[in-house]
Scaffold this active site. Sequence first.
Site, short mmCIF file in Angstrom:
data_model
loop_
_atom_site.label_atom_id
_atom_site.label_comp_id
_atom_site.label_asym_id
_atom_site.label_seq_id
_atom_site.Cartn_x
_atom_site.Cartn_y
_atom_site.Cartn_z
N MET A 46 5.98 9.95 -3.35
CA MET A 46 5.46 8.91 -2.47
C MET A 46 5.92 9.25 -1.06
O MET A 46 7.12 9.40 -0.81
CB MET A 46 5.98 7.53 -2.91
CG MET A 46 5.50 6.40 -2.04
SD MET A 46 5.72 4.74 -2.80
CE MET A 46 7.52 4.63 -2.89
N ASP B 196 -2.82 -0.55 6.12
CA ASP B 196 -3.65 -0.87 4.95
C ASP B 196 -3.07 -2.02 4.13
O ASP B 196 -3.81 -2.77 3.50
CB ASP B 196 -3.83 0.38 4.08
CG ASP B 196 -4.68 1.43 4.77
OD1 ASP B 196 -5.24 1.14 5.84
OD2 ASP B 196 -4.79 2.56 4.25
N HIS C 45 -5.51 4.38 6.27
CA HIS C 45 -4.64 5.21 5.44
C HIS C 45 -3.24 5.35 6.03
O HIS C 45 -2.47 6.20 5.59
CB HIS C 45 -5.26 6.58 5.15
CG HIS C 45 -6.40 6.48 4.17
ND1 HIS C 45 -6.23 6.10 2.86
CD2 HIS C 45 -7.74 6.69 4.34
CE1 HIS C 45 -7.40 6.10 2.25
NE2 HIS C 45 -8.32 6.43 3.12
N ASP D 197 0.85 -1.19 0.00
CA ASP D 197 0.00 0.00 0.00
C ASP D 197 0.88 1.24 0.00
O ASP D 197 1.92 1.28 0.68
CB ASP D 197 -0.92 0.03 1.22
CG ASP D 197 -1.90 1.19 1.14
OD1 ASP D 197 -2.90 1.10 0.40
OD2 ASP D 197 -1.66 2.22 1.82
#
Length: 240
Positions: free
Chosen positions: A23, A174, A169, A10
């Site tokens: 990211m 996740d 999140h 994730d």
Amino acid sequence: MKAETYISVDVEADGPIPGPYSMVSFGMTVAGRMTGRRFERTDPESQTFYAELRPISDDWVAEALAVSGLDRATLQREGRDPAEAMTEAAAWVREVCGDDLPVLAAFPLSYDWMWMYWYFLRFTGQSPFGHSRCIDIKTLYAAKAVVPVAWATKRQMPREVRARRPHTHNALDDAVEQAELLQNLMLWPGAARRERDANDVGGAAAPDLGGAASSDLSGAASPDLGGTASPDLSGAASPD
């Protein structure tokens, strides 16, 4: 044929695409192992990897970053160098997979694969997952449930398929939640199999699927989906 180890991944990011945006974190966990036609689940909390990264550009989308709950100034000061983190991540994948082929699993795959593949190539020169060893959990459900991809949302999945863990999140949380969903789907016989068995008036017993990952999807099933629904895209940074 080599066995495969499925790595649930994730990603949280501060924008829609890598390069112009960054990211900010990613989590990985071992979800299971595929040997021939047999899938074996593992404890998704037993082998994990998590990193928060220093941004690579000056651009970001505030709404996307807010989804992760991470602070940009903190990431700039304390986030890991992307080259260091991706090198360590690739080494972790190789270590937990051993002689198995690593397979990246995500929901939806298109988002998380895009970020991980770009970062691996940009900062290490190669991906431990090659250019195509991946599985989309969303498509896996659509195929087994015999429904359109647009209906393959977590809200519309049967209760026995959904993960019990919350979607927070946090990238590692996740990834673990997503691993549970993958495990359930790999062992789920699917809508077509259930309908066929229910309509089998010959009295034949349903096969013991044990850990089998493959399902017989011959014949269309028509599950009650309660009407058309829009895809579940809650969360700007990482679609559910």
